[in-house]
Design a protein around this motif. Structure first.
Motif, short mmCIF file in Angstrom:
data_model
loop_
_atom_site.label_atom_id
_atom_site.label_comp_id
_atom_site.label_asym_id
_atom_site.label_seq_id
_atom_site.Cartn_x
_atom_site.Cartn_y
_atom_site.Cartn_z
N SER A 2 0.69 -1.41 -0.42
CA SER A 2 0.23 -0.28 0.19
C SER A 2 0.97 0.88 0.26
CB SER A 2 -0.96 -0.34 1.02
OG SER A 2 -2.14 -0.58 0.87
N ALA A 4 0.62 5.76 0.39
CA ALA A 4 -0.44 6.66 0.49
C ALA A 4 0.73 8.10 -0.14
CB ALA A 4 -0.94 6.90 1.51
N THR A 10 -4.77 7.53 0.02
CA THR A 10 -4.47 5.89 -0.18
C THR A 10 -4.26 6.20 -1.97
OG1 THR A 10 -5.14 4.86 2.16
CG2 THR A 10 -4.38 3.53 0.42
N ASP A 13 -3.95 0.41 -2.23
CA ASP A 13 -3.94 -0.09 -1.31
C ASP A 13 -4.26 -1.46 -1.68
OD1 ASP A 13 -5.15 -0.25 1.16
OD2 ASP A 13 -6.99 -0.27 0.43
N THR A 14 -3.29 -2.18 -0.65
CA THR A 14 -3.00 -3.58 -0.34
C THR A 14 -3.38 -4.65 -1.85
OG1 THR A 14 -5.28 -4.44 0.08
CG2 THR A 14 -3.86 -4.04 1.64
#
Length: 287
Positions: A2, A4, A10, A13-14
């Motif tokens: 991830s 940001a 973000t 994200d994963t």
């Protein structure tokens, strides 16, 4: 992983994503989907806020040794060559990376010669970079990355701003690099180019990333819509041909207008099916 940006939302994200050696990969998605961020994470320009970047199954470390290992394996060429070129001449610019690896003068010269030859710009060796055309600046920026002998070359919109002849020359260069063992990743908004050039497509969508064979991925309307893209010309043509009974079940349709012209003429060796009706019928059905 991830990621940001400071005081921002973000962007990644994963995300679980992999580059497969030997496969040409097109990276696609709408503006703001995280393509540029992902490319910078893959090449070490950014460090993930969470998660791990693996190189050959081994976690990348962000000390000098770890980043050197990553950047000699993965090279990123940004969209605007003027953001990457800074030396006075083409040769000086291409030599920058190898020189910073501490290589001998002879090895640096060898790498410069190889890169200039690979990008077909040997004749520009002594040309001041500010006197290059846009296409020549693009090729010089790529040559600087190629001089590092990366196993993975990541290109951000490499055909943007090039005329059709310049695009074809660049694609021919990328084909030679692939033949020499370099895995090429290209971020692009051009779905027709992706279908024509790539083996696989990675579509960045709100739920993550979808990776698969390029023709399969770009034929899925749900993915195309989520990625903010349109259906490629070749897929639309194949669907039309299939509707009119001109494309046998399981056959691969034409991916470019040139392939369609050869296909409707009964040409062989194009990687597409032979028509089941006379050429004029195929032309009527595709009109």
């Amino acid at each position: 992983m991830s990621y940001a940006y400071d005081e921002g939302p973000t962007v990644i994200d994963t995300l679980d994503f992999a580059i497969t050696p030997g496969r040409a990969l097109a990276l696609l998605g709408r503006n703001g989907s995280g393509k540029t961020t992902l490319m910078r994470l893959l090449s070490g320009g950014l460090r993930p806020a969470s998660g791990t970047l693996l190189l050959d199954g081994t976690p990348v470390t962000y000390d000098r040794k770890g980043l050197t290992r990553l950047r000699t394996t993965v090279q990123l060429v940004v969209q605007d060559p003027d953001d990457q070129l800074f030396a006075a001449s083409v040769e000086q610019d291409v030599s920058f990376g190898p020189m910073n690896l501490g290589l001998s003068d002879a090895e640096v010269r060898t790498r410069i010669d190889e890169a200039l030859t690979a990008l077909d710009i040997t004749h520009l060796r002594d040309r001041p970079t500010h006197l290059l055309s846009y296409g020549q600046r693009k090729r010089t920026a790529i040559a600087g990355a190629v001089a590092m002998r990366p196993r993975v070359l990541i290109l951000d919109e490499p055909t943007a701003g090039l005329d059709p002849d310049g695009q074809e020359r660049l694609l021919a260069t990328l084909a030679r690099l692939r033949a020499s063992g370099t895995t090429v990743v290209m971020a692009t908004h051009d779905v027709d180019l992706a279908l024509h050039w790539a083996d696989d497509a990675a579509l960045l969508i709100p739920s993550g990333v979808h990776t698969g064979p390029v023709a399969d991925a770009l034929a899925r309307q749900d993915l195309i819509h989520q990625a903010g893209l349109r259906t490629p010309w070749g897929i639309a043509a194949a669907q039309l041909l299939s509707t009119h009974g001109l494309l046998p079940t399981g056959s691969t349709g034409p991916r470019t207008p040139d392939q369609l012209a050869a296909w409707t003429g009964g040409g062989q060796g194009t990687g597409t099916a032979t028509p089941t009706r006379r050429p004029e019928a195929a032309q009527e059905g595709a009109s």
